[in-house]
Design an enzyme around this catalytic site. Structure first.
Site, mmCIF file in Angstrom:
data_model
loop_
_atom_site.group_PDB
_atom_site.id
_atom_site.type_symbol
_atom_site.label_atom_id
_atom_site.label_comp_id
_atom_site.label_asym_id
_atom_site.label_seq_id
_atom_site.Cartn_x
_atom_site.Cartn_y
_atom_site.Cartn_z
ATOM 1 N N ASP A 85 0.862 -1.198 0.000
ATOM 2 C CA ASP A 85 0.000 0.000 0.000
ATOM 3 C C ASP A 85 0.895 1.244 0.000
ATOM 4 O O ASP A 85 2.107 1.149 0.195
ATOM 5 C CB ASP A 85 -0.910 0.004 1.250
ATOM 6 C CG ASP A 85 -1.830 1.219 1.307
ATOM 7 O OD1 ASP A 85 -2.441 1.571 0.276
ATOM 8 O OD2 ASP A 85 -1.952 1.833 2.386
ATOM 9 N N SER A 86 0.250 2.396 -0.144
ATOM 10 C CA SER A 86 1.016 3.658 -0.080
ATOM 11 C C SER A 86 1.446 3.970 1.348
ATOM 12 O O SER A 86 2.296 4.828 1.570
ATOM 13 C CB SER A 86 0.154 4.802 -0.604
ATOM 14 O OG SER A 86 -1.009 4.925 0.200
ATOM 15 N N TYR A 128 -1.277 8.595 -2.578
ATOM 16 C CA TYR A 128 -1.460 8.257 -3.988
ATOM 17 C C TYR A 128 -2.744 8.899 -4.548
ATOM 18 O O TYR A 128 -2.813 9.232 -5.716
ATOM 19 C CB TYR A 128 -1.614 6.734 -4.152
ATOM 20 C CG TYR A 128 -0.343 5.936 -4.094
ATOM 21 C CD1 TYR A 128 0.882 6.515 -3.801
ATOM 22 C CD2 TYR A 128 -0.383 4.566 -4.351
ATOM 23 C CE1 TYR A 128 2.042 5.759 -3.763
ATOM 24 C CE2 TYR A 128 0.768 3.794 -4.323
ATOM 25 C CZ TYR A 128 1.979 4.390 -4.022
ATOM 26 O OH TYR A 128 3.125 3.626 -3.992
ATOM 27 N N GLY A 129 -3.737 8.998 -3.667
ATOM 28 C CA GLY A 129 -5.093 9.374 -4.106
ATOM 29 C C GLY A 129 -5.221 10.625 -4.951
ATOM 30 O O GLY A 129 -5.969 10.640 -5.920
ATOM 31 N N CYS A 153 -4.382 -1.703 -1.772
ATOM 32 C CA CYS A 153 -4.605 -0.263 -1.974
ATOM 33 C C CYS A 153 -5.595 -0.140 -3.124
ATOM 34 O O CYS A 153 -5.356 -0.693 -4.211
ATOM 35 C CB CYS A 153 -3.271 0.384 -2.335
ATOM 36 S SG CYS A 153 -3.392 2.113 -2.817
ATOM 37 N N ASN A 154 -6.686 0.543 -2.877
ATOM 38 C CA ASN A 154 -7.701 0.682 -3.930
ATOM 39 C C ASN A 154 -7.160 1.479 -5.106
ATOM 40 O O ASN A 154 -7.339 1.105 -6.262
ATOM 41 C CB ASN A 154 -8.937 1.381 -3.358
ATOM 42 C CG ASN A 154 -9.690 0.509 -2.383
ATOM 43 O OD1 ASN A 154 -10.619 -0.188 -2.742
ATOM 44 N ND2 ASN A 154 -9.267 0.511 -1.130
ATOM 45 N N THR A 155 -6.476 2.594 -4.783
ATOM 46 C CA THR A 155 -5.941 3.453 -5.843
ATOM 47 C C THR A 155 -4.909 2.683 -6.674
ATOM 48 O O THR A 155 -4.909 2.749 -7.902
ATOM 49 C CB THR A 155 -5.281 4.704 -5.204
ATOM 50 O OG1 THR A 155 -6.135 5.178 -4.159
ATOM 51 C CG2 THR A 155 -5.064 5.788 -6.218
ATOM 52 N N GLU A 171 -3.158 8.301 8.141
ATOM 53 C CA GLU A 171 -1.724 8.101 7.891
ATOM 54 C C GLU A 171 -0.887 8.840 8.939
ATOM 55 O O GLU A 171 0.194 8.390 9.320
ATOM 56 C CB GLU A 171 -1.374 8.567 6.472
ATOM 57 C CG GLU A 171 0.030 8.219 6.018
ATOM 58 C CD GLU A 171 0.292 6.711 5.838
ATOM 59 O OE1 GLU A 171 -0.650 5.958 5.577
ATOM 60 O OE2 GLU A 171 1.459 6.297 5.994
ATOM 61 N N CYS A 187 -11.150 2.783 0.630
ATOM 62 C CA CYS A 187 -9.724 3.084 0.796
ATOM 63 C C CYS A 187 -9.278 2.222 1.975
ATOM 64 O O CYS A 187 -9.961 2.185 3.008
ATOM 65 C CB CYS A 187 -9.513 4.562 1.108
ATOM 66 S SG CYS A 187 -7.836 4.927 1.647
ATOM 67 N N THR A 188 -8.160 1.548 1.817
ATOM 68 C CA THR A 188 -7.763 0.590 2.856
ATOM 69 C C THR A 188 -7.355 1.277 4.162
ATOM 70 O O THR A 188 -7.185 0.617 5.180
ATOM 71 C CB THR A 188 -6.622 -0.319 2.352
ATOM 72 O OG1 THR A 188 -5.564 0.504 1.843
ATOM 73 C CG2 THR A 188 -7.106 -1.242 1.254
ATOM 74 N N HIS A 189 -7.195 2.592 4.135
ATOM 75 C CA HIS A 189 -6.905 3.313 5.380
ATOM 76 C C HIS A 189 -8.131 3.370 6.306
ATOM 77 O O HIS A 189 -7.988 3.491 7.526
ATOM 78 C CB HIS A 189 -6.485 4.761 5.088
ATOM 79 C CG HIS A 189 -5.049 4.901 4.679
ATOM 80 N ND1 HIS A 189 -4.556 4.364 3.512
ATOM 81 C CD2 HIS A 189 -4.000 5.515 5.300
ATOM 82 C CE1 HIS A 189 -3.264 4.640 3.423
ATOM 83 N NE2 HIS A 189 -2.907 5.340 4.492
HETATM 84 N N1 DGL Z 1 -4.883 3.183 0.986
HETATM 85 C C1 DGL Z 1 -4.997 3.704 -0.346
HETATM 86 C C2 DGL Z 1 -6.262 3.205 -1.043
HETATM 87 O O1 DGL Z 1 -6.843 2.214 -0.621
HETATM 88 C C3 DGL Z 1 -4.938 5.174 -0.569
HETATM 89 C C4 DGL Z 1 -4.240 6.145 0.251
HETATM 90 C C5 DGL Z 1 -3.511 7.203 -0.551
HETATM 91 O O2 DGL Z 1 -4.126 8.204 -0.991
HETATM 92 O O3 DGL Z 1 -2.327 6.994 -0.745
HETATM 93 O O4 DGL Z 1 -6.669 3.768 -2.029
#
Ligand code: DGL
Length: 267
Positions: free
Chosen positions: A10-11, A42-43, A73-75, A152, A184-186
């Site tokens: 993930d990011s 990343y988003g 990570c979804n993105t 984060e 988003c996995t966060h």
């Molecule tokens: N955890 C990441 C996701 O699921 C995104 C977080 C980011 O913006 O880096 O998309």
């Protein structure tokens, strides 16, 4: 039998929410986690740029000789899952399809809300995957970038956080949704807070559990499961010098995370 580790990526800390479920589902498997904390978030970035980051991360994990890769990570899944699946000889999975499947299983009134990064929302990936399973479901999406920054940075509770959650999910609640996808996995790190704000009658779901089930299924189908006697290793890597990764990781994973090794951002 294959005793190599599963690579999870993930990011930042978000993918730990998927890793935790993977550990529950296949506790006898070794894992290598890579958090690209230097390039977080990343988003808000261009999808081509994110693809480049994910490819770099996959190269790192390949050098570690992982037997399977989970883009937690979804993105990252939106940006590079197809690319990696085509090019790598090991199984690669993302989190969007498992999340969409969970949403479809849980909605009764067929009105689903999604909170995610800007890039994931813009891609329309959740809507596409949900509608593949049930074209009659209505999908409402909101990008929630500030929430991702809070997580984060290790801010996992408090009035300020609640207010931001309210700001983002308020418009979705007005659409009469009965399922809220944490796209988003966060977000599972603040699931309790999100649940409290959404109130009764809304099921808050994430892709973590279904993704972990997919991991187990693929390992079994491909004959890649580890030997029952093998030593289980947990390795963690990140790219930033001064992140909250270790601290937040410990809150979430406890003793599973003992140290984090920093690697060069150029990988
Ligand atoms: N955890 C990441 C996701 O699921 C995104 C977080 C980011 O913006 O880096 O998309």
């Amino acid at each position: 039998m294959d005793n190599r580790a599963i690579g999870v990526f993930d990011s930042g800390v978000g993918g730990l929410t998927v890793l935790r479920e993977v550990i529950k589902e296949v506790p006898g498997e070794s894992t290598i986690y890579f958090g690209d904390t230097k390039r977080f978030p990343y988003g808000p970035r261009d999808i081509e740029q994110v693809r480049g980051f994910v490819i770099k991360a996959s190269e790192f994990l390949q050098k570690k000789d992982v037997k399977m890769m989970v883009i937690a990570c979804n993105t990252g899944s939106v940006a590079a899952l197809d690319h990696l699946k085509e090019r790598l000889s090991i199984p690669v999975i993302g989190v969007i399809k498992p999340g969409a499947r969970t949403a479809v299983k849980n909605t009764k009134n067929r009105r689903v809300g999604v909170i995610a990064t800007k890039a994931t929302v813009k891609s329309g990936a959740y809507e596409r995957e949900i509608k593949k399973l049930d074209p009659g479901i209505r999908v409402y999406q909101v990008a929630a970038p500030m929430l991702i920054d809070y997580v984060e940075n290790g801010i996992l509770q408090g009035k300020e956080l609640d207010a931001v959650i309210r700001k983002y999910i308020g418009p979705l609640l007005l659409k009469d949704i009965d399922v809220l996808v944490l796209g988003c996995t966060h977000f599972p790190l603040i699931e309790k807070q999100i649940l409290a704000v959404s109130g009764n009658g809304i099921r808050v779901i994430s892709s973590a559990v279904e993704t972990a089930k997919d991991v187990k299924k693929i390992l079994m189908e491909e004959g890649l499961s580890a030997d029952a006697e093998s030593e289980v290793k947990r390795e963690f890597y990140e790219t930033s010098l001064n992140s909250n990764f270790f601290r937040t990781g410990q809150i979430f994973l406890g003793a599973e995370i003992r140290k984090v090794i920093r690697v060069e951002s150029g990988i």
